[in-house]
Design a protein around this motif. Structure first.
Motif, short mmCIF file in Angstrom:
data_model
loop_
_atom_site.label_atom_id
_atom_site.label_comp_id
_atom_site.label_asym_id
_atom_site.label_seq_id
_atom_site.Cartn_x
_atom_site.Cartn_y
_atom_site.Cartn_z
N HIS A 333 0.86 -0.89 -0.31
CA HIS A 333 0.21 -0.04 -0.54
C HIS A 333 1.17 1.26 -0.11
CE1 HIS A 333 -3.37 3.07 1.07
NE2 HIS A 333 -2.99 3.42 1.97
N SER A 338 -1.57 4.83 -3.58
CA SER A 338 -2.64 5.20 -2.94
C SER A 338 -2.33 6.39 -2.06
CB SER A 338 -3.01 4.31 -2.46
OG SER A 338 -2.93 2.71 -3.73
N HIS A 341 -6.25 5.80 2.43
CA HIS A 341 -6.42 5.10 3.79
C HIS A 341 -5.94 3.43 3.32
CE1 HIS A 341 -7.49 8.79 6.37
NE2 HIS A 341 -8.00 7.85 5.69
N GLY A 381 -7.96 3.58 -1.13
CA GLY A 381 -6.85 3.35 -0.75
C GLY A 381 -6.61 1.95 -0.98
#
Length: 635
Positions: A333, A338, A341, A381
């Motif tokens: 991530h 992104s 969250h 996200g």
């Protein structure tokens, strides 16, 4: 009157019931010291007005008195002043009564100001009856609002004190009502299985954590209920050798959510000025090069994670628990592009109905407001689905629909919503077998397995143990200025099988760093199981091997009909028979472990398979007996 042996237990008792006064020893033997206990007592809203007296059963100094008063104590009493302790408590009781009286007067004055009419300046005008009813309604609304606020962020329904290994050291009355009477001494993984609470508590080593949601299964006398866990680590001083403890607060999730929605209580968002450096630090910390190791498996894992960070498709992480799948999901991530969250949910920690609401949200109804799901919170996200194989079939179909179309529908809604969320799924079981048995959709597995990353076990890459040990010592031993581990300790760590993978290694090094007394982690600092295994391996290495049998040489004289080697006759009075299971062949090397295993086998055989009787015959405890049987592979 309640007596607590440690500061941690005293804090739990202080939360359980009201007290007129609390006495705290300034020099507690272990755990949290006296001033810190006083500071935490004053932080409890229900006990902020309870007098706290710090005492020293010896001669005191000015520094101890200063620390006690800075922590918020109401009085400090030394040994010389012990005869006047009763007078001090009486004075504090009078002071508390006066404060309560003043507080009551202030509340009455505020209520009078609220209820006073503002439309006319005349004070002698009689108020109508409906105005008095409005005052009663306002007072009732204020009382209900106070009750709702207490439910939304007030006292927990249960409190546990857990050590670093996940064992419950103490449980209050509420926790026993939730989890059962036999809570103390049990492991979190056995009390609340598949909830993720054990890992959530273990990761809260420095800062408090909040927000783990799971469903508590139904038990006799109590229905199933959603829960929210809050973990507060109890930090110890660098010089203390006591294990790190965590305070686990269990809150009723449904009651807390209803109260928060009734009050419209929402947590304030983090200001952008504060969020920017935190996000920058996370992107620097969670990088593929943070996956340590020099083995070929570690190199392939770094390459696969780096490639997954370059695209936006779903990824399936396959590996055993403890291998670091959650950390890898965060790396994917934060290493990508992104801007939303990182949201995660444990699929096995909720019932099917609650999991649908947690994942996809609910629509607005006449009785409840609209509620977003985890997939909405992860807009722009990443959504991490932990143990995706535990998803019910109906939710698997909805997840597949979202992966194919990008649209999601809340429960009870009539329209779809378009969301841009990346899915990262992890599993520790074989999804192929789940597909074969009909428990998992083959199309969903095909969609997830397009980008599959296999996370290797730690036992498959023993060459990486040394690098992981060095990183863990830096992480857990910085306060003690530790510098690596000694060669015997490294050898023992490399020889261990590590069934719990990297998570078990981290827990082992956290324990070792807490007990280290020198500048390096030694073999004596490691847990007992690893020390015993290292000692057994060392004895096996020192066991002399039998000399190779030399070939028989032909002599100068031979006799026909005689055997080629000498035959020793059996002693009279003894009948030779086939060797038993516990018999030790003469050509075996001399080893204490081998003799111990054979002794266990013989005792079990003589007791006709009764392991308890065999333990009594060998004068061993039941737990010791089963541990030795497990070590030597005796079923």
């Amino acid at each position: 009157f309640v007596l607590a042996e440690t500061g941690a237990r005293g804090l739990v008792e202080a939360r359980n019931g009201p007290f007129d006064a609390i006495l705290v020893d300034a020099r507690l033997a272990s755990g949290v010291d006296g001033p810190e206990v006083c500071r935490r007592l004053k932080a409890i809203p229900e006990g902020a007005n309870v007098p706290v007296v710090v005492f020293v059963d010896d001669t005191s100094n000015a520094e101890e008195m200063l620390r006690a008063y800075e922590s918020g104590c109401d009085a400090f009493v030394s040994r010389a002043e012990m005869p006047s302790l009763e007078h001090v408590l009486r004075a504090l009781a009078r002071q508390r009564a006066r404060i309560d009286e003043l507080r009551g007067m202030l509340q009455a004055l505020n209520a009078t100001k609220v209820a006073a009419p503002t439309s006319t300046p005349l004070e002698n005008v009689r108020r109508p009856a409906h105005a008095e009813r409005n005052d009663c309604d306002a007072a009732l609304a204020a009382e209900q609002s106070a009750a709702l606020r207490e439910l939304a962020g007030g006292r927990p329904d249960g409190v546990l004190i857990v050590d670093a290994g996940g064992l419950v050291c103490h449980a209050d009355r509420g926790a026993c009502e939730l989890l059962g009477s036999r809570v103390e001494g049990s492991h979190l993984g056995s009390l609340i299985p598949a909830s993720g609470l054990e890992a959530f508590v273990r990761d809260a080593a420095i800062e408090a954590r909040e927000g783990l949601r799971f469903d508590l299964p139904a038990r006799r006398g109590r229905a199933a209920r959603p829960m929210i866990a809050v973990v507060v680590p109890m930090l110890t001083q660098a010089r203390e050798e006591t294990p790190a403890l965590r305070v686990v607060e269990l809150h009723d999730g449904l009651r807390r959510r209803i109260a928060a929605e009734a009050l419209r209580v929402h947590e304030p968002a983090l200001p952008k000025a504060e969020a920017a450096p935190i996000i920058e630090a996370a992107r620097e910390l969670y990088r593929p090069h943070g996956l340590l190791g020099t083995s070929e498996q570690a190199q392939r894992l770094r390459e696969a994670v780096a490639f997954a960070s370059t695209h936006h498709d779903a990824v399936l992480l396959v590996g055993e628990p403890g291998t670091g799948r959650r950390r890898i999901a965060r790396i994917i991530h934060w290493s990508g592009t992104s801007i939303g969250h990182f949201v995660e949910i444990r699929c096995g920690a909720h019932s099917a109905e609650n999991l649908e609401a947690e994942l996809f949200g609910t629509a607005r109804t006449s009785t409840s407001p609209e509620r977003p799901g985890r997939i909405h919170m992860a807009q722009d996200g990443t959504l991490h689905l932990h143990e995706v194989g535990d998803l019910p079939s109906a939710l698997q179909a909805r997840l597949l629909h979202f992966l194919e179309s990008g649209f999601v529908q809340r429960r009870g809604a009539q329209r779809d919503e378009r969301l841009d969320v990346r899915i990262l799924a992890t599993t520790g079981a074989s999804l192929q077998s789940a597909v074969a048995s009909g428990r998992f959709l083959p199309k969903l597995l095909e969609r997830l397995a397009r980008h599959e990353i296999e996370v290797p076990r730690l036992a498959d890459r023993p060459a990486d143990v040394e690098a992981l040990v060095a990183a863990c010592v830096v992480r857990f031993g910085a306060a003690r200025s530790l510098q690596g581990a000694t060669p015997p300790a490294l050898a023992a760590l490399r020889a261990h099988a590590w069934p719990g993978n990297v998570a078990e290694l981290e827990a082992c090094l956290e324990h070792a760093c807490a007990h280290a007394t020198g500048t390096q982690v030694t073999l004596e600092d490691l847990p007992r199981a690893i020390r015993e295994q290292a000692g057994l391996a060392a004895r096996d290495e020192l066991t002399p091997r039998p000399a190779p049998k030399s070939e028989q040489r032909a002599g100068t004289h031979t006799a026909a009909g005689l055997p080629a080697s000498e035959v020793t006759p059996a002693p009279k009075g003894k009948i030779t028979s086939s060797p038993e299971a516990w018999a030790i062949p003469l050509d075996e090397p001399v080893s204490l472990g081998l003799y111990e295993r054979q002794a266990l086998l013989r005792a079990i055989a003589e007791c006709n398979g009764d392991k308890i009787a065999a333990a009594k015959k060998l004068k061993l405890g039941k737990s010791t007996m089963y541990r030795k049987m497990k070590r030597y592979g005796i079923i």
